[in-house]
Write an enzyme that holds these catalytic residues in place. Sequence first.
Site, PDB file in Angstrom:
ATOM      1  N   ILE A  67      36.514 -31.899  72.108  1.00  0.00           N
ATOM      2  CA  ILE A  67      37.358 -31.716  73.282  1.00  0.00           C
ATOM      3  C   ILE A  67      37.514 -33.045  74.003  1.00  0.00           C
ATOM      4  CG2 ILE A  67      37.608 -30.497  75.472  1.00  0.00           C
ATOM      5  CD1 ILE A  67      35.636 -28.389  74.291  1.00  0.00           C
ATOM      6  N   CYS A  68      38.743 -33.383  74.316  1.00  0.00           N
ATOM      7  CA  CYS A  68      38.988 -34.588  75.098  1.00  0.00           C
ATOM      8  C   CYS A  68      39.217 -34.170  76.544  1.00  0.00           C
ATOM      9  CB  CYS A  68      40.212 -35.339  74.564  1.00  0.00           C
ATOM     10  SG  CYS A  68      40.566 -36.840  75.482  1.00  0.00           S
ATOM     11  N   LEU A  69      38.133 -34.207  77.297  1.00  0.00           N
ATOM     12  CA  LEU A  69      38.229 -33.789  78.694  1.00  0.00           C
ATOM     13  C   LEU A  69      37.346 -34.735  79.510  1.00  0.00           C
ATOM     14  CD1 LEU A  69      39.256 -31.739  80.755  1.00  0.00           C
ATOM     15  CD2 LEU A  69      37.333 -30.281  80.187  1.00  0.00           C
TER      16      LEU A  69
END
Lengths: 354, 183
Positions: free
Chosen positions: B119-121
């Site tokens: 996840i790119c968060l």
Amino acid sequence: MASGSINVSIPSIPRDFGKKKRANRSAKLKQCKLDARREQWLSQGAVKNKGCKEELMGPRVSPQQIHEEERKNALENLQMRRRGGGVGVGEDGNGNENGSIHHDFDLDSPLNSPTGSSVLGGNESGTNFTASSSSSTTSGSSVGGSITEEDGEENDNCLDDWEAMADALAANDDDNKLENHFDENNPCLELQSSLEYEPAVQLNCDLPNLGFQNENLTQERKVPPRVTPGNSRAWRPDDALRPQSLPDLPKQRSFKNIDRHYGQGVLPWGCASGVNVPTSCPICTEDLDLTDTSFLPCSCGFQVCLFCHKKMLELDGRCPNCRELYKNDPVKVETSVRRGSLTLRLARSCSMRS
Amino acid sequence: MATINGYQGNTPVAAPAGTTPSKQTVPAAKTVDTQSVLKRLQSELMALMMSGESGISAFPEGDNIFYWKGTITGSKDTVFEGTEYRLSLSFPNDYPFKPPKVKFETSCFHPNFDVYGNICLDILQDKWSSAYDVRTILLSIQSLLGEPNISSPLNTQAAQLWSNQEEYRKMVEKLYKPPSAAA
């Protein structure tokens, strides 16, 4: 021989009796003295109790008179309220200052209430401010226990409340100190208050409400003046960022009967510090002790325990809530120790701005 | 002689005694740390279960409270409506000062998730704050589902297709495998 022995022994018996009598006499004397002292003590106690009651009755009348006078002169009281008003006006939605200022405002508010006025009355009658405020607390507690003709129910309430707030007494003392601090510094605000005209008018409108506050005035009526002067939003009990020093209004409402009854400003103090303090650190969920609760690491009001704060300083040194960099350690220690002076300073700068 | 022996006897005894406490203090400090992480995770679990939050859930996997499984349902009125995704959350020993590692276990066709479930968060990386918790993480991921950040995609195909919501919905449906089947 035998008689001799008897002769010898007989005189010795009365002597013994004499000794015993003497001992009895001295014992009786002691008893008499003790009884006398006890009676004396009891009568003194009765007098004291009477005095207590009279003291109780006294402020009920006097604050209103004083209020009347103050409404005519209105100087000192105005400063007090002014400070509240000025503070309110000074909040440009700046969340950072909100916390501390509201705290300050909250400390003021008892002065507007009938309870606070009794404290003022004590001040005017020549007694030391510290003494009056603290004596009000002590007399309030003792009265709660000693007066028995009053409604048992309310007495019970009072005692229960005191038991519940026994832990917060130390914090109460702190608040009292803060209060004194404000009072001492009050004259400094005189100039500012005379400079600011508009809020004064606004507050004058509120004065009738506040001035005529009798015992029947409900808490609900006390709230609006607090909110209006600064037309700032009021903290709701469920606000996440609500300063914990604010009194729990619903709770205070439940105290209102007692407040009305004794006319002494004890309970709001208890509410102010005892009820809303967060019990655990939001980071590690450990219980906050007294040092932790008096430790305000960030101006946004987000409280963490000292351990977590140290860890955060080691990591990025930012407040987890607002991401602002924590200020340097010494300053923080100072502010945490001398919160009263800090909030006062903020309050002043705000009233200058407005 | 006896006293000398006694001293000699004492000193060797004292030396290990001196080392053992130091050995003990290190694990003790660690356990204290772990204890506080445990406490925090337990209270988070309690809060999450009491909150009754709809659309997200999480629970420790097995008896290891440092490893949770979570689920997120796609929000209404998004292309992910009606889908459910399973995630794994792995908490470090210095949680909450460091973020947990969160991965999708169910593959999700999304601009900011790659095929491995990464996840790119930002809040799971450099924008992490110790004030966040499992609930806020899952809610953030849930809102990220419907509002992807197209400018920094992990899945470029998804990012390109995002503008065409109808086609995107079809792609989501086509690639969607319910968590039960995946698990």
